[in-house]
Design an enzyme around this catalytic site. Structure first.
Site, PDB file in Angstrom:
ATOM      1  N   SER A 232       3.691  -1.839  10.304  1.00  0.00           N
ATOM      2  CA  SER A 232       5.140  -1.706  10.392  1.00  0.00           C
ATOM      3  C   SER A 232       5.871  -3.021  10.092  1.00  0.00           C
ATOM      4  O   SER A 232       6.884  -3.342  10.727  1.00  0.00           O
ATOM      5  CB  SER A 232       5.552  -1.153  11.764  1.00  0.00           C
ATOM      6  OG  SER A 232       5.034   0.152  11.949  1.00  0.00           O
TER       7      SER A 232
ATOM      8  N   GLU B 292      -4.744  -5.108  10.896  1.00  0.00           N
ATOM      9  CA  GLU B 292      -3.761  -4.040  11.092  1.00  0.00           C
ATOM     10  C   GLU B 292      -4.054  -3.289  12.384  1.00  0.00           C
ATOM     11  O   GLU B 292      -4.922  -2.423  12.419  1.00  0.00           O
ATOM     12  CB  GLU B 292      -3.809  -3.059   9.919  1.00  0.00           C
ATOM     13  CG  GLU B 292      -3.431  -3.666   8.587  1.00  0.00           C
ATOM     14  CD  GLU B 292      -3.044  -2.582   7.591  1.00  0.00           C
ATOM     15  OE1 GLU B 292      -2.006  -2.721   6.958  1.00  0.00           O
ATOM     16  OE2 GLU B 292      -3.780  -1.594   7.476  1.00  0.00           O
TER      17      GLU B 292
ATOM     18  N   HIS C   2      -9.187   0.544   5.382  1.00  0.00           N
ATOM     19  CA  HIS C   2      -7.917   0.849   6.046  1.00  0.00           C
ATOM     20  C   HIS C   2      -8.172   1.829   7.185  1.00  0.00           C
ATOM     21  O   HIS C   2      -9.020   2.710   7.098  1.00  0.00           O
ATOM     22  CB  HIS C   2      -6.922   1.436   5.042  1.00  0.00           C
ATOM     23  CG  HIS C   2      -5.524   1.460   5.556  1.00  0.00           C
ATOM     24  ND1 HIS C   2      -5.088   2.423   6.449  1.00  0.00           N
ATOM     25  CD2 HIS C   2      -4.462   0.647   5.333  1.00  0.00           C
ATOM     26  CE1 HIS C   2      -3.821   2.190   6.744  1.00  0.00           C
ATOM     27  NE2 HIS C   2      -3.411   1.124   6.084  1.00  0.00           N
TER      28      HIS C   2
ATOM     29  N   GLY D  31       2.719   2.605  10.807  1.00  0.00           N
ATOM     30  CA  GLY D  31       3.589   3.751  10.595  1.00  0.00           C
ATOM     31  C   GLY D  31       4.276   4.263  11.842  1.00  0.00           C
ATOM     32  O   GLY D  31       4.896   5.323  11.823  1.00  0.00           O
TER      33      GLY D  31
ATOM     34  N   ASN E 210       0.851  -1.184   0.000  1.00  0.00           N
ATOM     35  CA  ASN E 210       0.000   0.000   0.000  1.00  0.00           C
ATOM     36  C   ASN E 210       0.891   1.240   0.000  1.00  0.00           C
ATOM     37  O   ASN E 210       1.482   1.591   1.020  1.00  0.00           O
ATOM     38  CB  ASN E 210      -0.911  -0.017   1.232  1.00  0.00           C
ATOM     39  CG  ASN E 210      -1.819   1.187   1.306  1.00  0.00           C
ATOM     40  OD1 ASN E 210      -1.938   1.957   0.352  1.00  0.00           O
ATOM     41  ND2 ASN E 210      -2.470   1.360   2.438  1.00  0.00           N
TER      42      ASN E 210
ATOM     43  N   LYS F 179       0.000   4.253  -0.273  1.00  0.00           N
ATOM     44  CA  LYS F 179      -0.689   5.390   0.343  1.00  0.00           C
ATOM     45  C   LYS F 179      -0.519   6.638  -0.531  1.00  0.00           C
ATOM     46  O   LYS F 179      -0.486   6.525  -1.756  1.00  0.00           O
ATOM     47  CB  LYS F 179      -0.222   5.590   1.784  1.00  0.00           C
ATOM     48  CG  LYS F 179      -0.366   4.300   2.608  1.00  0.00           C
ATOM     49  CD  LYS F 179      -0.107   4.491   4.067  1.00  0.00           C
ATOM     50  CE  LYS F 179      -0.250   3.161   4.797  1.00  0.00           C
ATOM     51  NZ  LYS F 179      -0.059   3.280   6.241  1.00  0.00           N
TER      52      LYS F 179
ATOM     53  N   GLU G 241      -6.768   4.358   8.193  1.00  0.00           N
ATOM     54  CA  GLU G 241      -6.662   5.783   7.875  1.00  0.00           C
ATOM     55  C   GLU G 241      -7.956   6.294   7.247  1.00  0.00           C
ATOM     56  O   GLU G 241      -8.335   7.445   7.454  1.00  0.00           O
ATOM     57  CB  GLU G 241      -5.460   6.003   6.946  1.00  0.00           C
ATOM     58  CG  GLU G 241      -4.142   5.763   7.668  1.00  0.00           C
ATOM     59  CD  GLU G 241      -3.006   5.353   6.763  1.00  0.00           C
ATOM     60  OE1 GLU G 241      -1.928   5.069   7.296  1.00  0.00           O
ATOM     61  OE2 GLU G 241      -3.206   5.298   5.525  1.00  0.00           O
TER      62      GLU G 241
END
Length: 250
Positions: free
Chosen positions: A213, A167, A95, A173, A10, A12, A97
């Site tokens: 990560s 996740e 996701h 991140g 991904n 992003k 985010e």
């Protein structure tokens, strides 16, 4: 049955024409495990570029999002039919985010997933808990809530087009990674939930990825776990170590 190992990248909101070309060139030239399914998700504006540059068999491109309406006055959105028209057969949905920054609810993510699957686009469907939810002991409950919203929309047959990515939000991140034991525990819980609430076959066949990560150093230990069927990789998918992650199951 053996589940085929799966690694998604991904990107992003990262990349330029040149950097996308460099990443794809690296994949084209790398010695990759032929038993791994690889999907990369560049920003939408670079989907066609990535497709045109990819020469390695077995690697596909994915969108990072798709809308749950066929067409119309939805400025900035991309439809399932437009992805198919462009030869894009995958999308990432749910996701963290998108959930936390853009307010997508479990139901919105489930609706998008159903719309994608019905239109012939496979989905990397993401779930996971916040640090507060983990520390309060609610990890499995949160993931099961997210799964329940999805299962309410999908038929048993629809699950063939869904790959689950667990996740933990606190590990995305941040450089923090769930321990191997923490990751396996949640993956096992997801599989048990599918068995109890969907079907034995779906529980056995659905691939469950770990994301958060993941890098070239921790991927091999994670890949050894029986319920971890691959990875959804963020920042490391932009780096040469992405090849090591793809080959982590060797």
């Amino acid at each position: 049955m053996a589940r085929k190992f799966f690694v998604g990248g991904n990107f992003k909101m990262n990349g330029t024409k040149e950097s996308i070309k460099t990443i794809v060139k690296g994949l084209n030239e790398a010695q990759l495990d032929s038993n791994v399914e690889v999907v990369i998700a560049p920003p939408a504006i670079y989907l066609h570029l990535a497709q045109s540059e990819l020469k390695k068999p077995g690697i596909e491109v994915s969108a990072q999002n798709v809308y749950d309406k066929p067409n119309g006055a939805y400025t900035g959105e991309i439809s399932v039919s437009q992805l198919k028209d462009s030869g894009v057969n995958w999308t990432i949905l749910g996701h963290s985010e998108r959930r936390t920054l853009l307010g997508e609810t479990d139901e919105v993510v489930a609706s998008k997933t159903k719309f994608a699957v019905d239109g012939g686009v496979s989905v990397i469907w993401c779930c996971g808990e916040s640090l507060q939810e983990r520390e309060s002991g609610n990890t499995v409950a949160v993931v099961e809530r997210q799964l329940a919203a999805l299962a309410a929309k999908l038929s048993t047959d629809d699950w063939k087009k869904v790959v689950i990515a667990y996740e933990p939000i606190w590990a995305i991140g941040t450089g923090k990674v769930a321990t191997v034991e923490q990751a396996q525990e949640v993956h096992e819980a997801i599989r048990k939930w599918l068995k109890a609430n969907v079907s034995d076959a779906v529980a056995e066949e659905t691939r469950i990825l770990y994301g958060g990560s993941v890098n070239g150093k921790n991927c091999k230990d994670l890949a050894k776990e029986k319920d971890i069927d691959g990875f959804l990789v963020g920042g490391a998918s932009l780096k040469p170590e992405f090849v090591d992650i793809i080959n982590s199951n060797l």
